[in-house]
Motif scaffolding. Structure first.
Motif, short mmCIF file in Angstrom:
data_model
loop_
_atom_site.label_atom_id
_atom_site.label_comp_id
_atom_site.label_asym_id
_atom_site.label_seq_id
_atom_site.Cartn_x
_atom_site.Cartn_y
_atom_site.Cartn_z
N MET A 79 0.84 -1.21 0.00
CA MET A 79 0.00 0.00 0.00
C MET A 79 0.87 1.25 0.00
O MET A 79 0.64 2.18 -0.81
N ILE A 80 1.85 1.31 0.86
CA ILE A 80 2.72 2.48 0.91
C ILE A 80 3.45 2.66 -0.41
O ILE A 80 3.62 3.79 -0.91
N GLY A 81 3.87 1.54 -1.02
CA GLY A 81 4.59 1.60 -2.28
C GLY A 81 3.75 2.09 -3.45
O GLY A 81 4.29 2.57 -4.45
N LEU A 82 2.43 1.99 -3.34
CA LEU A 82 1.55 2.47 -4.40
C LEU A 82 1.43 3.99 -4.43
O LEU A 82 0.88 4.56 -5.35
N PHE A 124 -8.14 -0.94 7.66
CA PHE A 124 -7.07 -0.12 8.23
C PHE A 124 -6.60 -0.67 9.57
O PHE A 124 -5.99 0.05 10.36
N ASP A 125 -6.85 -1.96 9.79
CA ASP A 125 -6.48 -2.59 11.06
C ASP A 125 -5.08 -3.18 10.96
O ASP A 125 -4.81 -4.05 10.14
N GLU A 126 -4.18 -2.68 11.81
CA GLU A 126 -2.78 -3.08 11.75
C GLU A 126 -2.59 -4.57 11.99
O GLU A 126 -1.73 -5.21 11.36
N LYS A 127 -3.39 -5.17 12.86
CA LYS A 127 -3.20 -6.58 13.18
C LYS A 127 -3.55 -7.49 12.00
O LYS A 127 -3.17 -8.66 11.98
N ASN A 128 -4.25 -6.95 11.01
CA ASN A 128 -4.56 -7.72 9.81
C ASN A 128 -3.52 -7.53 8.72
O ASN A 128 -3.68 -8.04 7.61
N GLY A 129 -2.47 -6.79 9.05
CA GLY A 129 -1.40 -6.59 8.08
C GLY A 129 -1.61 -5.40 7.16
O GLY A 129 -0.93 -5.27 6.13
N PHE A 130 -2.54 -4.51 7.53
CA PHE A 130 -2.86 -3.36 6.69
C PHE A 130 -2.22 -2.08 7.23
O PHE A 130 -1.90 -1.98 8.42
N ALA A 131 -2.06 -1.10 6.36
CA ALA A 131 -1.62 0.22 6.78
C ALA A 131 -2.74 0.89 7.57
O ALA A 131 -3.91 0.86 7.15
N THR A 132 -2.40 1.47 8.70
CA THR A 132 -3.39 2.18 9.49
C THR A 132 -3.66 3.56 8.88
O THR A 132 -2.90 4.04 8.02
N ASP A 162 -3.35 6.37 10.40
CA ASP A 162 -2.25 7.25 10.80
C ASP A 162 -1.01 7.03 9.94
O ASP A 162 -0.32 7.98 9.56
N GLN A 163 -0.72 5.77 9.64
CA GLN A 163 0.44 5.47 8.78
C GLN A 163 0.25 6.04 7.39
O GLN A 163 1.20 6.54 6.77
N LEU A 164 -0.97 5.98 6.88
CA LEU A 164 -1.25 6.56 5.57
C LEU A 164 -1.12 8.08 5.61
O LEU A 164 -0.56 8.69 4.70
N LYS A 165 -1.59 8.68 6.68
CA LYS A 165 -1.48 10.13 6.82
C LYS A 165 -0.02 10.56 6.84
O LYS A 165 0.35 11.60 6.29
N ASP A 166 0.83 9.74 7.45
CA ASP A 166 2.26 10.05 7.55
C ASP A 166 2.92 10.13 6.17
O ASP A 166 3.94 10.81 6.01
N VAL A 167 2.37 9.42 5.19
CA VAL A 167 2.94 9.45 3.83
C VAL A 167 2.08 10.31 2.89
O VAL A 167 2.20 10.22 1.67
N GLY A 168 1.21 11.12 3.47
CA GLY A 168 0.44 12.09 2.68
C GLY A 168 -0.81 11.55 2.03
O GLY A 168 -1.33 12.16 1.10
N HIS A 188 -4.83 10.38 2.24
CA HIS A 188 -6.11 10.41 2.94
C HIS A 188 -6.69 9.00 2.99
O HIS A 188 -6.32 8.13 2.19
N SER A 189 -7.63 8.80 3.90
CA SER A 189 -8.29 7.50 4.00
C SER A 189 -9.78 7.73 4.25
O SER A 189 -10.18 8.77 4.79
#
Length: 345
Positions: A127-130, A143-151, A153-159, A161-162
């Motif tokens: 996801m981050i690489g996209l 957006f649940d981290e325990k499922n292996g997804f970007a949260t 907040d993590q998406l916001k950190d790379v600019g 929106h969610s």
């Protein structure tokens, strides 16, 4: 060539906005008025309160990732609004659609080369690489981290929106209604500055549904079984039977009622064959989720339960994306009403 005074003033205002270097009146009203005027022309900024999180958009997203979520609500909404060119990776498909050409249009969308994780969706690193600037998820699960997804907040950190679709905040879609399909359209209309198109689609849908509801008003409401074909969600033979959610709202507008509405407090009921056999079913609605032949599944069920009125009258309809959250619920209402009340329409 010298500028006239209005032109010079306009250029000065533009430069002021770009550089933020101009002075203002003592109370700041001059600057505020200029900013408001600019915002009214561009439609931005736009702020959505989404699952308790504020998302402010300064421009229309151009790199959208649509997560799977066993849904086509989000991708269908974007396509209905003419925004398919904004999608850089789509993971949603039902394999077919009541809307001519939609399934083919979804199939042609880029998938971003995503290799889904064990939770059948886009892994965090991928996801981050996209490099998205907007990520759409049907529920907060995406957006649940325990499922292996970007949260979020993590998406916001790379600019990026969610956005979580209506009724998806707590991952409980049992309260979903037609109004949520309209809200999804409205929200995306605001985000992409195509609100006029969104309102046009909503008005057309409301008009069609109201016309059908008026024609079947006062008719006896047949008991309908709604389920996904060839899908297992629990431990019993019939675990994909719908109990609550937008499905019931659609049935009501079409002049029907859910035969299994009280079988579960959640969206789906996990039912034994005996429970299904003991219930009178007047009609079937079979939803084909990536099933190439949902009609074959419907016919199999009717043979398995010959005591049903639905079996005696061969009363069923197969649907796909129009029966779920999305921009085409009016088609489901029309098709179900035609099945249940052919003489009224």
């Amino acid at each position: 060539m010298p500028m006239n005074r209005p032109a010079a003033a306009a250029l000065a205002a533009i430069l002021c906005l770009l550089t933020a270097a101009c002075g203002s009146s003592s109370d700041g009203k001059a600057v505020d008025a200029t900013a408001e005027a600019a915002a009214s022309k561009t439609g931005y900024p736009v702020t959505l309160d989404n699952c308790g999180q504020q998302e402010t958009f300064d421009k229309a997203p151009g790199r959208v990732v649509v997560m799977n979520g066993a849904s086509v609500a989000e991708v269908s909404t974007l396509l209905a609004l003419g925004l398919g060119d904004r999608i850089v990776a789509n993971q949603q498909t039902y394999g077919n659609s009541e809307v001519p050409g939609r399934a083919e249009a979804i199939e042609k969308l880029p998938d971003g080369g995503v290799e889904q994780n064990d939770a059948f969706d886009v892994p965090r690193e991928t996801m981050i690489g996209l490099r998205p600037d907007l990520v759409l998820s049907t529920t907060a699960y995406g957006f649940d981290e325990k499922n292996g997804f970007a949260t979020r907040d993590q998406l916001k950190d790379v600019g990026a929106h969610s956005y979580v679709s209506p009724q998806g905040c707590d991952q409980d879609t049992s309260k979903m209604t037609l109004a949520d399909s309209y809200r999804l359209l409205r929200d995306m209309g605001k985000v992409f500055n195509v609100s006029d198109k969104a309102e046009e689609l909503i008005a057309a849908s409301e008009k069609k549904i109201a016309a059908v509801a008026d024609k079947v008003k006062g008719e006896k409401k047949p008991k309908v079984m709604v389920l996904f074909s060839n899908m297992s969600m629990g431990g019993n033979d019939f675990s994909s039977v719908v109990a609550k959610g937008i499905y019931n709202n659609i049935l009501a507008e079409a002049g029907g009622a859910n035969a299994f509405e009280n079988a579960s407090e959640g969206s789906f009921a996990d039912l034994s064959k005996e429970k299904v056999a003991a219930t009178d079913v007047d009609a079937l609605v079979v939803i084909g989720y990536n099933d190439p032949d949902p009609a074959a599944y419907a016919e199999k069920l009717l043979k398995e339960f010959p005591q049903w009125p639905a079996a005696r009258n061969n009363t069923y309809v197969t649907l796909s994306d129009s029966m779920y959250l999305g921009p085409s619920n009016d088609l489901a209402v029309e098709k179900i009403a035609q099945m249940l009340h052919p003489d009224a329409l």
